[in-house]
Design a protein around this motif. Structure first.
Motif, PDB file in Angstrom:
ATOM      1  N   SER A   1      39.922  41.055  36.821  1.00  0.00           N
ATOM      2  CA  SER A   1      39.193  39.958  37.462  1.00  0.00           C
ATOM      3  C   SER A   1      39.150  38.722  36.568  1.00  0.00           C
ATOM      4  O   SER A   1      39.069  37.596  37.055  1.00  0.00           O
TER       5      SER A   1
ATOM      6  N   ARG B   1      42.727  36.917  36.677  1.00  0.00           N
ATOM      7  CA  ARG B   1      43.077  36.273  37.951  1.00  0.00           C
ATOM      8  C   ARG B   1      42.482  34.876  38.089  1.00  0.00           C
ATOM      9  O   ARG B   1      42.777  34.171  39.047  1.00  0.00           O
ATOM     10  N   GLN B   2      41.678  34.453  37.141  1.00  0.00           N
ATOM     11  CA  GLN B   2      41.068  33.130  37.216  1.00  0.00           C
ATOM     12  C   GLN B   2      41.933  32.111  36.471  1.00  0.00           C
ATOM     13  O   GLN B   2      42.170  32.264  35.266  1.00  0.00           O
TER      14      GLN B   2
ATOM     15  N   CYS C   1      33.024  38.849  35.624  1.00  0.00           N
ATOM     16  CA  CYS C   1      33.375  37.635  36.343  1.00  0.00           C
ATOM     17  C   CYS C   1      32.912  37.718  37.799  1.00  0.00           C
ATOM     18  O   CYS C   1      32.605  38.808  38.302  1.00  0.00           O
TER      19      CYS C   1
ATOM     20  N   GLU D   1      34.194  37.751  40.772  1.00  0.00           N
ATOM     21  CA  GLU D   1      34.853  38.686  41.694  1.00  0.00           C
ATOM     22  C   GLU D   1      34.292  40.098  41.537  1.00  0.00           C
ATOM     23  O   GLU D   1      33.959  40.770  42.527  1.00  0.00           O
ATOM     24  N   ARG D   2      34.173  40.560  40.310  1.00  0.00           N
ATOM     25  CA  ARG D   2      33.633  41.900  40.056  1.00  0.00           C
ATOM     26  C   ARG D   2      32.135  41.958  40.347  1.00  0.00           C
ATOM     27  O   ARG D   2      31.639  42.932  40.915  1.00  0.00           O
TER      28      ARG D   2
ATOM     29  N   ASN E   1      30.472  40.183  42.542  1.00  0.00           N
ATOM     30  CA  ASN E   1      30.280  40.199  43.986  1.00  0.00           C
ATOM     31  C   ASN E   1      30.566  41.567  44.588  1.00  0.00           C
ATOM     32  O   ASN E   1      29.879  42.016  45.514  1.00  0.00           O
ATOM     33  N   ALA E   2      31.597  42.243  44.066  1.00  0.00           N
ATOM     34  CA  ALA E   2      31.926  43.587  44.566  1.00  0.00           C
ATOM     35  C   ALA E   2      30.776  44.563  44.279  1.00  0.00           C
ATOM     36  O   ALA E   2      30.442  45.412  45.119  1.00  0.00           O
TER      37      ALA E   2
ATOM     38  N   PRO F   1      40.667  33.329  46.861  1.00  0.00           N
ATOM     39  CA  PRO F   1      39.436  33.806  47.513  1.00  0.00           C
ATOM     40  C   PRO F   1      38.199  33.180  46.888  1.00  0.00           C
ATOM     41  O   PRO F   1      38.129  32.975  45.673  1.00  0.00           O
TER      42      PRO F   1
ATOM     43  N   SER G   1      35.455  34.473  46.325  1.00  0.00           N
ATOM     44  CA  SER G   1      34.774  35.413  45.431  1.00  0.00           C
ATOM     45  C   SER G   1      35.210  35.262  43.979  1.00  0.00           C
ATOM     46  O   SER G   1      34.498  35.691  43.069  1.00  0.00           O
ATOM     47  N   ILE G   2      36.353  34.671  43.729  1.00  0.00           N
ATOM     48  CA  ILE G   2      36.815  34.442  42.359  1.00  0.00           C
ATOM     49  C   ILE G   2      36.005  33.351  41.680  1.00  0.00           C
ATOM     50  O   ILE G   2      35.807  33.360  40.464  1.00  0.00           O
TER      51      ILE G   2
ATOM     52  N   ARG H   1      29.495  33.217  42.795  1.00  0.00           N
ATOM     53  CA  ARG H   1      28.705  34.449  42.817  1.00  0.00           C
ATOM     54  C   ARG H   1      27.745  34.430  43.998  1.00  0.00           C
ATOM     55  O   ARG H   1      27.029  33.452  44.211  1.00  0.00           O
TER      56      ARG H   1
END
Length: 330
Positions: A122, A125-126, A172, A174-175, A177-178, A322, A324-325, A328
């Motif tokens: 994650s 990917r930023q 980060c 993305e993680r 939010n998951a 996305p 989500s990246i 938050r």
């Protein structure tokens, strides 16, 4: 983890804290500092034992390391130099550290030292980190760090103290939010991530180990999460109140306290987490400044984050990534 000189006459103290729990932009960073010391030395003794090299109450022109709650060491008005000097010096003093304070370092290289297991997917990917050319230190002077490191090493040796490990978990958006989607509770996410990080540093033998952490929001009951994190242990609850929650299991004790940065190991964890968070935001703001020259930098807190998000909207759409990246959800 194998701790140096750990035996019946030594004990382990682990401090744990976070930075970036409230913002909408940038990562949540959780950190632990792991210490070994003689059983005759208590965590309350550390400030007096190390008074010659560090302090939580610096005076004018004080050359000692300022070590305290990161909010006291760093602010936008004070700048990052004092925080950076303390964190880099303590990182270099860490047992087995390969950090060299005579040369400039690279942000990603420093991060890899603190992560332990490589960059999370994650993170990579930023785009603001992939193109990051952040050289360190940002503001601290390497010669001052090197000079104080010698004094720190001597003080540690004198009281038979070792900083065994400094490690962080960079969570980060993305993680984050998951995990919010999975647990639907921000405080629970922080508690689970914190215990997942600290459990790797709990000795497997009978060495006494004390974990000190700040309270996670208004939470007073941690027992269910301890049972999930340590399924092979039986915990007894010693106290649960608004000020402090304490638990123990054989040679392991854990305390979640209000203002726990009064303990040196927690203060060091607080500062390490804040420093990494600030470096991440520095890389983030430099990236967006190149894409959107008119945009002002942000710390990522909700009101200003909304302003920043609006200003970069057109450029963000061009990236076709996305949401989500970047953002938050909680």
């Amino acid at each position: 983890m194998v701790l140096n000189q750990a035996g019946s006459s030594r004990r382990i103290i682990i401090g744990m804290d976070e930075a970036g729990y409230g913002p909408k932009l940038g990562p949540l960073v959780i950190a632990v500092s792991v210490w070994s010391m003689p059983e005759t030395l208590t965590v309350e003794d550390l400030w007096s034992q190390l008074d010659g090299v560090l302090t939580n109450a610096p005076v004018s022109r004080d050359k000692r390391l300022h070590v305290a709650d990161s909010k006291q060491v760093y602010s936008s008005t004070k700048g990052i130099a004092s925080l950076e000097r303390s964190v880099l010096s303590l990182m270099a003093a860490c047992q087995g550290s390969s950090l060299n304070l005579t040369d400039s370092a690279d942000f990603l290289a420093l991060l890899l030292k603190l992560l332990g297991e490589g960059l999370p997917a994650s993170f990579s990917r930023q785009p603001w980190y992939n193109s990051c050319l952040l050289s360190l230190p940002l503001k601290a002077r390497l010669d001052e760090c090197s000079e104080v490191l010698k004094k720190v090493d001597r003080s540690f040796q004198k009281c038979e103290l070792q900083l065994e490990q400094l490690q962080v978990d960079v969570v980060c958006p993305e993680r984050f939010n998951a995990l919010i989607k999975e647990y639907d509770n921000k405080g629970e996410v922080l508690t689970r991530l914190s215990l997942a990080l600290v459990k790797d540093f709990i000795p497997l033998n009978s060495v006494a180990c004390q974990v000190l952490a700040d309270k996670h929001g208004g939470r007073s009951r941690y027992l269910p999460y301890l049972m999930d994190a340590f399924p092979d242990r039986f915990f007894l609850t010693e106290k649960e109140s608004q000020e402090q929650s304490r638990y123990w299991s054989d040679s392991l004790s854990l305390a979640f306290s209000v203002k726990s940065e009064r303990y040196l190991p927690v203060a060091v964890a607080s500062m390490a987490a804040k420093y990494i968070r600030e470096l991440c935001m520095e890389a983030f703001n430099r990236y967006w400044k190149e894409r959107c020259p008119a945009v002002k930098p942000t710390k990522g807190y909700p009101v200003d984050a909304a302003r920043f998000r609006k200003q970069i909207d057109r450029s963000w759409e061009e990236l076709q990534l996305p949401e989500s990246i970047l953002w938050r959800n909680r």
